[in-house]
Write a protein that holds these residues in place. Structure first.
Motif, mmCIF file in Angstrom:
data_model
loop_
_atom_site.group_PDB
_atom_site.id
_atom_site.type_symbol
_atom_site.label_atom_id
_atom_site.label_comp_id
_atom_site.label_asym_id
_atom_site.label_seq_id
_atom_site.Cartn_x
_atom_site.Cartn_y
_atom_site.Cartn_z
ATOM 1 N N LYS A 1 -37.499 -38.235 -63.284
ATOM 2 C CA LYS A 1 -37.679 -37.934 -64.708
ATOM 3 C C LYS A 1 -39.055 -38.355 -65.202
ATOM 4 N N THR A 2 -39.592 -39.418 -64.642
ATOM 5 C CA THR A 2 -40.914 -39.902 -65.044
ATOM 6 C C THR A 2 -42.027 -39.024 -64.480
ATOM 7 N N LEU A 3 -41.912 -38.629 -63.222
ATOM 8 C CA LEU A 3 -42.989 -37.891 -62.556
ATOM 9 C C LEU A 3 -42.921 -36.381 -62.757
ATOM 10 N N LEU A 4 -41.710 -35.842 -62.924
ATOM 11 C CA LEU A 4 -41.497 -34.393 -63.075
ATOM 12 C C LEU A 4 -42.343 -33.587 -62.082
ATOM 13 N N GLY B 1 -39.579 -26.348 -62.119
ATOM 14 C CA GLY B 1 -39.901 -26.693 -60.744
ATOM 15 C C GLY B 1 -38.908 -26.119 -59.745
ATOM 16 N N GLN B 2 -39.153 -26.428 -58.499
ATOM 17 C CA GLN B 2 -38.327 -25.942 -57.406
ATOM 18 C C GLN B 2 -37.673 -27.104 -56.667
ATOM 19 N N VAL B 3 -36.517 -26.814 -56.077
ATOM 20 C CA VAL B 3 -35.846 -27.758 -55.193
ATOM 21 C C VAL B 3 -35.830 -27.113 -53.816
ATOM 22 N N ARG B 4 -36.346 -27.819 -52.827
ATOM 23 C CA ARG B 4 -36.439 -27.267 -51.481
ATOM 24 C C ARG B 4 -35.721 -28.178 -50.498
#
Length: 162
Positions: free
Chosen positions: A108-111, A137-140
């Motif tokens: 959550k901090t870095l996004l 963003g993407q989840v891989r």
């Protein structure tokens, strides 16, 4: 001091560095784990994760959180040693140690642009996937490499030397 030690940072430093990188158009890739005894599976996984973007940040579970996840006999190597080994890898651009049992606060901090986990994690189980996707963003998932695990290494050492 070894130059790679500069890769080890706090969450706030990682946030600041990440913002600067994002502003310059760089894609931030994030992963996390215990990385207790580094092995070829880790090296291949981290290299593949780095190939997905411009900057790979690895959030490393603290000693306390490894014990909460893996049990009282882990980690084998303390967090500072594990962080140094990760930082020494060319494919790793930044390392931070987190003390929670999961990396949600860090994510959550870095996004990051891309959240990466090993193929042994179903997307619905990946902590922070919803947060990253909600920000575009993407989840891989990187295929799990069988035959390489810290648990198996420890079992083999015990079998041979017990």
């Amino acid at each position: 001091m070894k130059p790679y030690l500069n890769k080890i940072c706090t969450l706030e430093e990682a946030k600041k560095n990440g913002a600067a990188l994002k502003n310059s158009g760089k894609r931030i890739v994030f992963t996390n784990g215990c990385f207790d005894i580094l092995h070829p599976g880790h090296a291949r996984y981290l290299s593949s994760a780095r190939d997905l973007g411009d900057f790979l940040i690895v959030a490393l579970n603290s000693d306390r959180s490894v014990q909460a996840i893996k049990g009282s006999k882990r980690p084998i190597f303390p967090e500072q040693m594990r962080a140094e080994l990760l930082a020494a890898l060319e494919c790793v651009d930044g390392v931070l140690i987190f003390d929670e049992d999961n990396p949600l606060r860090v994510i959550k901090t870095l996004l990051p642009h891309i959240l990466v986990k090993g193929g042994d994690w179903a997307e619905g189980e990946i902590i922070g996937a919803d947060v990253v996707k909600a920000c575009g963003g993407q989840v891989r998932s990187i295929p799990f490499i069988t035959g390489h695990s810290t648990t198996d290494i420890i079992k083999e050492i015990v079998r041979r030397y017990a």
